[in-house]
Motif scaffolding. Structure first.
Motif, PDB file in Angstrom:
ATOM      1  N   GLY A 142      17.735  47.936  -6.517  1.00  0.00           N
ATOM      2  CA  GLY A 142      16.746  47.658  -7.546  1.00  0.00           C
ATOM      3  C   GLY A 142      16.284  48.871  -8.323  1.00  0.00           C
ATOM      4  N   LYS A 143      16.841  50.025  -8.037  1.00  0.00           N
ATOM      5  CA  LYS A 143      16.434  51.262  -8.730  1.00  0.00           C
ATOM      6  C   LYS A 143      17.410  51.589  -9.848  1.00  0.00           C
ATOM      7  CE  LYS A 143      14.373  53.036  -4.520  1.00  0.00           C
ATOM      8  NZ  LYS A 143      14.532  53.940  -3.400  1.00  0.00           N
ATOM      9  N   ASN A 144      16.910  52.250 -10.866  1.00  0.00           N
ATOM     10  CA  ASN A 144      17.725  52.703 -11.994  1.00  0.00           C
ATOM     11  C   ASN A 144      18.534  51.580 -12.638  1.00  0.00           C
ATOM     12  OD1 ASN A 144      16.889  55.423 -11.582  1.00  0.00           O
ATOM     13  ND2 ASN A 144      18.390  55.593  -9.932  1.00  0.00           N
ATOM     14  N   GLY A 145      17.932  50.419 -12.745  1.00  0.00           N
ATOM     15  CA  GLY A 145      18.592  49.293 -13.399  1.00  0.00           C
ATOM     16  C   GLY A 145      19.557  48.514 -12.526  1.00  0.00           C
ATOM     17  N   ASN A 146      19.676  48.889 -11.264  1.00  0.00           N
ATOM     18  CA  ASN A 146      20.554  48.152 -10.351  1.00  0.00           C
ATOM     19  C   ASN A 146      19.900  46.832  -9.944  1.00  0.00           C
ATOM     20  OD1 ASN A 146      22.718  49.995 -10.080  1.00  0.00           O
ATOM     21  ND2 ASN A 146      21.453  51.268  -8.755  1.00  0.00           N
ATOM     22  N   PRO A 147      20.716  45.823  -9.629  1.00  0.00           N
ATOM     23  CA  PRO A 147      20.140  44.568  -9.142  1.00  0.00           C
ATOM     24  C   PRO A 147      19.528  44.762  -7.756  1.00  0.00           C
ATOM     25  CG  PRO A 147      22.532  44.513  -8.985  1.00  0.00           C
ATOM     26  CD  PRO A 147      22.170  45.777  -9.698  1.00  0.00           C
ATOM     27  N   THR A 148      18.751  43.801  -7.319  1.00  0.00           N
ATOM     28  CA  THR A 148      18.111  43.841  -6.004  1.00  0.00           C
ATOM     29  C   THR A 148      18.799  42.843  -5.090  1.00  0.00           C
ATOM     30  OG1 THR A 148      15.996  44.434  -7.006  1.00  0.00           O
ATOM     31  CG2 THR A 148      15.935  43.554  -4.762  1.00  0.00           C
ATOM     32  N   TRP A 149      19.513  43.385  -4.097  1.00  0.00           N
ATOM     33  CA  TRP A 149      20.200  42.558  -3.116  1.00  0.00           C
ATOM     34  C   TRP A 149      19.540  42.762  -1.765  1.00  0.00           C
ATOM     35  CZ3 TRP A 149      26.265  42.788  -3.652  1.00  0.00           C
ATOM     36  CH2 TRP A 149      26.638  42.314  -4.916  1.00  0.00           C
ATOM     37  N   VAL A 150      19.543  41.707  -0.951  1.00  0.00           N
ATOM     38  CA  VAL A 150      19.069  41.796   0.430  1.00  0.00           C
ATOM     39  C   VAL A 150      20.053  41.075   1.343  1.00  0.00           C
ATOM     40  CG1 VAL A 150      16.602  41.987  -0.143  1.00  0.00           C
ATOM     41  CG2 VAL A 150      17.613  39.738   0.228  1.00  0.00           C
ATOM     42  N   ILE A 151      20.004  41.438   2.606  1.00  0.00           N
ATOM     43  CA  ILE A 151      20.827  40.794   3.632  1.00  0.00           C
ATOM     44  C   ILE A 151      19.896  39.984   4.517  1.00  0.00           C
ATOM     45  CG2 ILE A 151      22.345  41.162   5.619  1.00  0.00           C
ATOM     46  CD1 ILE A 151      22.925  43.991   4.349  1.00  0.00           C
ATOM     47  N   ILE A 152      20.233  38.707   4.716  1.00  0.00           N
ATOM     48  CA  ILE A 152      19.492  37.857   5.648  1.00  0.00           C
ATOM     49  C   ILE A 152      20.521  37.079   6.457  1.00  0.00           C
ATOM     50  CG2 ILE A 152      17.852  35.962   5.913  1.00  0.00           C
ATOM     51  CD1 ILE A 152      16.577  36.903   3.258  1.00  0.00           C
ATOM     52  N   ARG A 153      20.510  37.308   7.762  1.00  0.00           N
ATOM     53  CA  ARG A 153      21.449  36.661   8.687  1.00  0.00           C
ATOM     54  C   ARG A 153      22.901  36.841   8.247  1.00  0.00           C
ATOM     55  NH1 ARG A 153      17.993  31.979   8.086  1.00  0.00           N
ATOM     56  NH2 ARG A 153      16.136  32.420   9.276  1.00  0.00           N
ATOM     57  N   ASP A 154      23.251  38.064   7.913  1.00  0.00           N
ATOM     58  CA  ASP A 154      24.616  38.458   7.528  1.00  0.00           C
ATOM     59  C   ASP A 154      25.084  37.865   6.198  1.00  0.00           C
ATOM     60  OD1 ASP A 154      24.900  40.054   9.812  1.00  0.00           O
ATOM     61  OD2 ASP A 154      25.636  38.381  10.999  1.00  0.00           O
ATOM     62  N   MET A 155      24.198  37.221   5.468  1.00  0.00           N
ATOM     63  CA  MET A 155      24.509  36.719   4.132  1.00  0.00           C
ATOM     64  C   MET A 155      23.885  37.668   3.115  1.00  0.00           C
ATOM     65  SD  MET A 155      26.266  34.022   4.671  1.00  0.00           S
ATOM     66  CE  MET A 155      26.806  34.203   6.357  1.00  0.00           C
ATOM     67  N   VAL A 156      24.539  37.812   1.967  1.00  0.00           N
ATOM     68  CA  VAL A 156      24.075  38.741   0.933  1.00  0.00           C
ATOM     69  C   VAL A 156      23.525  37.931  -0.243  1.00  0.00           C
ATOM     70  CG1 VAL A 156      24.744  40.618  -0.606  1.00  0.00           C
ATOM     71  CG2 VAL A 156      25.816  40.424   1.655  1.00  0.00           C
ATOM     72  N   LEU A 214       7.046  42.939  -1.843  1.00  0.00           N
ATOM     73  CA  LEU A 214       7.516  42.547  -0.509  1.00  0.00           C
ATOM     74  C   LEU A 214       9.037  42.519  -0.454  1.00  0.00           C
ATOM     75  CD1 LEU A 214       5.040  39.709   0.502  1.00  0.00           C
ATOM     76  CD2 LEU A 214       5.207  42.009   1.448  1.00  0.00           C
ATOM     77  N   ILE A 215       9.671  42.024  -1.504  1.00  0.00           N
ATOM     78  CA  ILE A 215      11.133  41.978  -1.538  1.00  0.00           C
ATOM     79  C   ILE A 215      11.686  43.370  -1.812  1.00  0.00           C
ATOM     80  CG2 ILE A 215      13.156  41.042  -2.710  1.00  0.00           C
ATOM     81  CD1 ILE A 215      11.550  38.517  -3.262  1.00  0.00           C
ATOM     82  N   ALA A 216      11.066  44.092  -2.731  1.00  0.00           N
ATOM     83  CA  ALA A 216      11.550  45.422  -3.109  1.00  0.00           C
ATOM     84  C   ALA A 216      11.611  46.365  -1.906  1.00  0.00           C
ATOM     85  CB  ALA A 216      10.671  46.003  -4.206  1.00  0.00           C
ATOM     86  N   GLU A 217      10.743  46.151  -0.951  1.00  0.00           N
ATOM     87  CA  GLU A 217      10.718  46.972   0.265  1.00  0.00           C
ATOM     88  C   GLU A 217      12.051  46.898   1.022  1.00  0.00           C
ATOM     89  OE1 GLU A 217       8.235  47.019   4.473  1.00  0.00           O
ATOM     90  OE2 GLU A 217       7.362  46.024   2.732  1.00  0.00           O
ATOM     91  N   PHE A 218      12.747  45.763   0.890  1.00  0.00           N
ATOM     92  CA  PHE A 218      14.001  45.555   1.608  1.00  0.00           C
ATOM     93  C   PHE A 218      15.222  45.581   0.699  1.00  0.00           C
ATOM     94  CE2 PHE A 218      10.647  43.687   4.123  1.00  0.00           C
ATOM     95  CZ  PHE A 218      10.870  44.313   5.336  1.00  0.00           C
ATOM     96  N   ALA A 219      15.041  46.015  -0.523  1.00  0.00           N
ATOM     97  CA  ALA A 219      16.150  46.060  -1.481  1.00  0.00           C
ATOM     98  C   ALA A 219      17.290  46.914  -0.938  1.00  0.00           C
ATOM     99  CB  ALA A 219      15.674  46.621  -2.818  1.00  0.00           C
ATOM    100  N   GLY A 220      18.489  46.318  -0.897  1.00  0.00           N
ATOM    101  CA  GLY A 220      19.663  47.025  -0.403  1.00  0.00           C
ATOM    102  C   GLY A 220      19.749  47.097   1.110  1.00  0.00           C
ATOM    103  N   LYS A 221      18.866  46.378   1.805  1.00  0.00           N
ATOM    104  CA  LYS A 221      18.788  46.467   3.268  1.00  0.00           C
ATOM    105  C   LYS A 221      18.823  45.086   3.917  1.00  0.00           C
ATOM    106  CE  LYS A 221      15.655  50.368   2.736  1.00  0.00           C
ATOM    107  NZ  LYS A 221      14.254  50.757   2.875  1.00  0.00           N
ATOM    108  N   ASP A 222      18.823  45.112   5.240  1.00  0.00           N
ATOM    109  CA  ASP A 222      18.765  43.888   6.024  1.00  0.00           C
ATOM    110  C   ASP A 222      17.299  43.480   6.179  1.00  0.00           C
ATOM    111  OD1 ASP A 222      18.862  41.860   7.997  1.00  0.00           O
ATOM    112  OD2 ASP A 222      20.674  42.736   8.848  1.00  0.00           O
ATOM    113  N   ALA A 223      16.957  42.305   5.677  1.00  0.00           N
ATOM    114  CA  ALA A 223      15.581  41.812   5.730  1.00  0.00           C
ATOM    115  C   ALA A 223      15.420  40.683   6.747  1.00  0.00           C
ATOM    116  CB  ALA A 223      15.169  41.330   4.345  1.00  0.00           C
ATOM    117  N   THR A 224      16.422  40.463   7.579  1.00  0.00           N
ATOM    118  CA  THR A 224      16.426  39.315   8.482  1.00  0.00           C
ATOM    119  C   THR A 224      15.181  39.237   9.355  1.00  0.00           C
ATOM    120  OG1 THR A 224      18.836  39.354   8.558  1.00  0.00           O
ATOM    121  CG2 THR A 224      17.723  38.123  10.297  1.00  0.00           C
TER     122      THR A 224
END
Length: 119
Positions: free
Chosen positions: A17-31, A47-57
């Motif tokens: 989500g930084k520098n114009g990148n999209p915000t992706w999260v991982i939940i239960r091995d799904m992207v 709350l979502i941005a905190e887990f941007a690019g990470k596993d939020a499961t």
């Protein structure tokens, strides 16, 4: 049949989500690409941005999201984690080799099988 795209944790980490990148999260091995949902999230985009690019499961599950939230999440699915990066294989010792090959841990034999033949 729709082809399922696979991503590594490193690829997901680039979508932070930084520098114009999209915000992706991982939940239960799904992207999931949750970029379009950031401003709609009832708890706020932070709350979502905190887990941007990470596993939020863990945090996603701990909060106890509703069935509606679970259904809505499916709309943002862009793929799955590569087998080598999935949580259950990482716990058992999967690894990436320098040439990019994934080495999964050996399968353990089920103790349950012994009881089936003994009884």
């Amino acid at each position: 049949m729709v082809e399922v795209r696979e991503f590594t944790r490193q690829e997901v980490a680039l979508r932070d989500g930084k520098n114009g990148n999209p915000t992706w999260v991982i939940i239960r091995d799904m992207v999931y690409d949750v970029t379009p949902y950031l401003n709609e999230h009832p708890g706020g985009s932070d709350l979502i941005a905190e887990f941007a690019g990470k596993d939020a499961t863990k945090d996603f599950d701990d909060f106890g999201h509703s069935g509606t939230a679970m259904s809505q999440l499916k709309l943002y699915k862009v793929g799955e984690l590569n087998m080598c990066d999935r949580a259950k294989f990482q716990k058992k010792g999967s690894e990436w080799l320098p040439d990019g090959a994934c080495v999964l841990p050996p399968k353990s034999k089920s103790k349950r099988r012994r009881f089936i033949f003994c009884g």
